[in-house]
Design a protein around this motif. Sequence first.
Motif, PDB file in Angstrom:
ATOM      1  N   UNK A 325      17.478   5.435 -55.988  1.00 11.85           N
ATOM      2  CA  UNK A 325      17.485   4.974 -54.610  1.00 11.85           C
ATOM      3  C   UNK A 325      17.772   6.157 -53.689  1.00 11.85           C
ATOM      4  N   UNK A 326      17.072   6.211 -52.584  1.00 17.34           N
ATOM      5  CA  UNK A 326      17.306   7.276 -51.607  1.00 17.34           C
ATOM      6  C   UNK A 326      18.396   6.849 -50.633  1.00 17.34           C
ATOM      7  N   UNK A 327      19.280   7.762 -50.246  1.00 16.10           N
ATOM      8  CA  UNK A 327      20.318   7.406 -49.261  1.00 16.10           C
ATOM      9  C   UNK A 327      19.676   6.936 -47.951  1.00 16.10           C
ATOM     10  N   UNK A 328      20.259   5.923 -47.346  1.00 16.05           N
ATOM     11  CA  UNK A 328      19.717   5.397 -46.105  1.00 16.05           C
ATOM     12  C   UNK A 328      20.293   6.105 -44.883  1.00 16.05           C
ATOM     13  N   UNK A 329      21.393   6.834 -45.058  1.00 15.78           N
ATOM     14  CA  UNK A 329      21.961   7.564 -43.926  1.00 15.78           C
ATOM     15  C   UNK A 329      21.588   9.040 -44.019  1.00 15.78           C
ATOM     16  N   UNK A 330      21.750   9.759 -42.931  1.00 17.43           N
ATOM     17  CA  UNK A 330      21.356  11.165 -42.864  1.00 17.43           C
ATOM     18  C   UNK A 330      22.369  12.051 -43.566  1.00 17.43           C
ATOM     19  N   UNK A 331      21.863  13.135 -44.153  1.00 19.47           N
ATOM     20  CA  UNK A 331      22.725  14.071 -44.853  1.00 19.47           C
ATOM     21  C   UNK A 331      23.235  15.183 -43.951  1.00 19.47           C
ATOM     22  N   UNK A 332      24.008  16.088 -44.536  1.00 24.20           N
ATOM     23  CA  UNK A 332      24.611  17.180 -43.759  1.00 24.20           C
ATOM     24  C   UNK A 332      23.567  18.144 -43.228  1.00 24.20           C
ATOM     25  N   UNK A 333      22.523  18.383 -43.992  1.00 28.37           N
ATOM     26  CA  UNK A 333      21.474  19.307 -43.545  1.00 28.37           C
ATOM     27  C   UNK A 333      20.799  18.774 -42.288  1.00 28.37           C
ATOM     28  N   UNK A 334      20.599  17.466 -42.254  1.00 30.89           N
ATOM     29  CA  UNK A 334      19.975  16.865 -41.072  1.00 30.89           C
ATOM     30  C   UNK A 334      20.822  17.116 -39.832  1.00 30.89           C
ATOM     31  N   UNK A 335      22.132  16.893 -39.940  1.00 30.99           N
ATOM     32  CA  UNK A 335      23.004  17.094 -38.790  1.00 30.99           C
ATOM     33  C   UNK A 335      23.118  18.576 -38.431  1.00 30.99           C
ATOM     34  N   UNK A 336      23.035  19.472 -39.410  1.00 32.68           N
ATOM     35  CA  UNK A 336      23.059  20.906 -39.133  1.00 32.68           C
ATOM     36  C   UNK A 336      21.841  21.305 -38.292  1.00 32.68           C
ATOM     37  N   UNK A 337      20.669  20.830 -38.698  1.00 30.92           N
ATOM     38  CA  UNK A 337      19.448  21.144 -37.952  1.00 30.92           C
ATOM     39  C   UNK A 337      19.443  20.472 -36.584  1.00 30.92           C
ATOM     40  N   UNK A 338      19.944  19.237 -36.516  1.00 22.27           N
ATOM     41  CA  UNK A 338      20.009  18.544 -35.235  1.00 22.27           C
ATOM     42  C   UNK A 338      20.934  19.271 -34.267  1.00 22.27           C
ATOM     43  N   UNK A 339      22.092  19.711 -34.767  1.00 27.71           N
ATOM     44  CA  UNK A 339      23.023  20.450 -33.921  1.00 27.71           C
ATOM     45  C   UNK A 339      22.431  21.762 -33.444  1.00 27.71           C
ATOM     46  N   UNK A 340      21.691  22.451 -34.317  1.00 31.39           N
ATOM     47  CA  UNK A 340      21.042  23.701 -33.915  1.00 31.39           C
ATOM     48  C   UNK A 340      20.000  23.472 -32.841  1.00 31.39           C
ATOM     49  N   UNK A 341      19.225  22.387 -32.996  1.00 23.69           N
ATOM     50  CA  UNK A 341      18.207  22.090 -31.986  1.00 23.69           C
ATOM     51  C   UNK A 341      18.838  21.767 -30.637  1.00 23.69           C
ATOM     52  N   UNK A 342      19.882  20.909 -30.646  1.00 23.20           N
ATOM     53  CA  UNK A 342      20.536  20.532 -29.384  1.00 23.20           C
ATOM     54  C   UNK A 342      21.215  21.748 -28.744  1.00 23.20           C
ATOM     55  N   UNK A 343      21.884  22.578 -29.576  1.00 21.62           N
ATOM     56  CA  UNK A 343      22.521  23.783 -29.035  1.00 21.62           C
ATOM     57  C   UNK A 343      21.520  24.737 -28.420  1.00 21.62           C
ATOM     58  N   UNK A 344      20.388  24.930 -29.103  1.00 21.04           N
ATOM     59  CA  UNK A 344      19.347  25.810 -28.560  1.00 21.04           C
ATOM     60  C   UNK A 344      18.732  25.248 -27.295  1.00 21.04           C
ATOM     61  N   UNK A 345      18.513  23.919 -27.269  1.00 20.92           N
ATOM     62  CA  UNK A 345      17.924  23.294 -26.085  1.00 20.92           C
ATOM     63  C   UNK A 345      18.845  23.410 -24.875  1.00 20.92           C
ATOM     64  N   UNK A 346      20.133  23.183 -25.077  1.00 23.86           N
ATOM     65  CA  UNK A 346      21.085  23.288 -23.966  1.00 23.86           C
ATOM     66  C   UNK A 346      21.201  24.719 -23.458  1.00 23.86           C
ATOM     67  N   UNK A 347      21.189  25.687 -24.379  1.00 25.34           N
ATOM     68  CA  UNK A 347      21.295  27.094 -23.950  1.00 25.34           C
ATOM     69  C   UNK A 347      20.049  27.532 -23.180  1.00 25.34           C
ATOM     70  N   UNK A 348      18.880  27.067 -23.616  1.00 21.45           N
ATOM     71  CA  UNK A 348      17.643  27.385 -22.879  1.00 21.45           C
ATOM     72  C   UNK A 348      17.674  26.762 -21.484  1.00 21.45           C
ATOM     73  N   UNK A 349      18.164  25.542 -21.418  1.00 20.18           N
ATOM     74  CA  UNK A 349      18.271  24.888 -20.115  1.00 20.18           C
ATOM     75  C   UNK A 349      19.229  25.654 -19.206  1.00 20.18           C
ATOM     76  N   UNK A 350      20.304  26.154 -19.782  1.00 23.15           N
ATOM     77  CA  UNK A 350      21.272  26.923 -18.984  1.00 23.15           C
ATOM     78  C   UNK A 350      20.643  28.198 -18.440  1.00 23.15           C
ATOM     79  N   UNK A 351      19.885  28.915 -19.279  1.00 20.49           N
ATOM     80  CA  UNK A 351      19.241  30.154 -18.842  1.00 20.49           C
ATOM     81  C   UNK A 351      18.241  29.883 -17.718  1.00 20.49           C
ATOM     82  N   UNK A 352      17.436  28.838 -17.870  1.00 27.19           N
ATOM     83  CA  UNK A 352      16.428  28.511 -16.858  1.00 27.19           C
ATOM     84  C   UNK A 352      17.080  28.091 -15.548  1.00 27.19           C
TER      85      UNK A 352
END
Length: 363
Positions: A325-352
């Motif tokens: 059975x596959x886990x139905x909730x997200x793993x740590x790697x998913x949250x690591x990538x999600x955090x990186x995307x949100x951090x990068x998006x916010x920093x780009x918004x700040x620069x602009x």
Amino acid sequence: MAQVHESEISLKDLILKVIDYLRSLFKSWKFITLMGFLGAFLFFALNYNTKALYKADLTFMLNENEGGSMGGLASMLGQFGLSGGSTESNLDKILQLSKARIISQEALFEKTNIEGQNDFVANHLIESLTYLDRWKSGRLSKLLGGQEELSLDDFKFTHDSISAFSLKENKALKKIHAHVVGVNDNSGLFKSDYSELTGIMTFSMISSEDDLSIDLVNLMYEKLSNYYIEKAVEKQNYDYRVIKSKYDSIAYELNNVQNQLAYFQDRNKSLFKKQDQLVENKLRIEEQKLFTLYAEAEKQKQIAELSLNSKTPYIQAIDTPIKPLRPINKGRIYYFLLGGFIGGLLSCSYVIIKKMYQEIMNS
């Protein structure tokens, strides 16, 4: 021409502006990368203790006197004034029964082997809830005139005699049942539903162990189907047992009289006494009477058996859960990538935004 020229100039300015902002982002790549990693590690840390959850699904269908297989039987029963039963599936009743404690406790106190440990399903589920930080001790106040804490920490069931449960064991049973089926508006680990279009029902079970989810959803299906079938034909089964008992009694008496008559005839091959003939006639009359009763009892037994068979619902599993059975909730790697995307998006918004502010202030 002037309008076209102004359009070309505005488009050119837009392209140059975009290139200018991209250059600003490129120049700030260190800041953006740093913020991306900070966001990634922050999300990773916040979700580090997230436990994997495994969901096991089981589908089945309920057939109650389908016309194709029961049509001849239904018409035969109709000749005797008996109905073959409704063909509509009582799916709502099954949904309600699936949440009843009488069903869950039957499943919880079956033994199963999970990771080499053979124990009650209830104890395996307590371990799973403890691992998920959902099993906490509680307090029962004003017990026998005093205050007494009934802690469920490190609690395990040691027997399955529910009628002999202590107060603490009853508390644990009610609590684990609440975790399974849910309380009020809070959903539990076990869910049941059906499709109004197809009538196919689905049982689902969630836990921290794939084996536990599979075993428990299978047991819930097994216990509920047995209980539903038993209660659906309870009256017909009782009627059949009563008629069968009378039929067996008449058959026994008929066999006894026939043996007496045969024994009497063997001993009195040439009857001359009127008294002996009277005994033989009495035995023959009794035999004829019992034979008539036997034939009627045979007919009633057949009708009762047909009624029992026609009323017995047929529950058939369609898809049962299998590993892995596959886990139905997200793993740590998913949250690591999600955090990186949100951090990068916010920093780009700040620069602009910062560059836009500087341009406005300098204009």
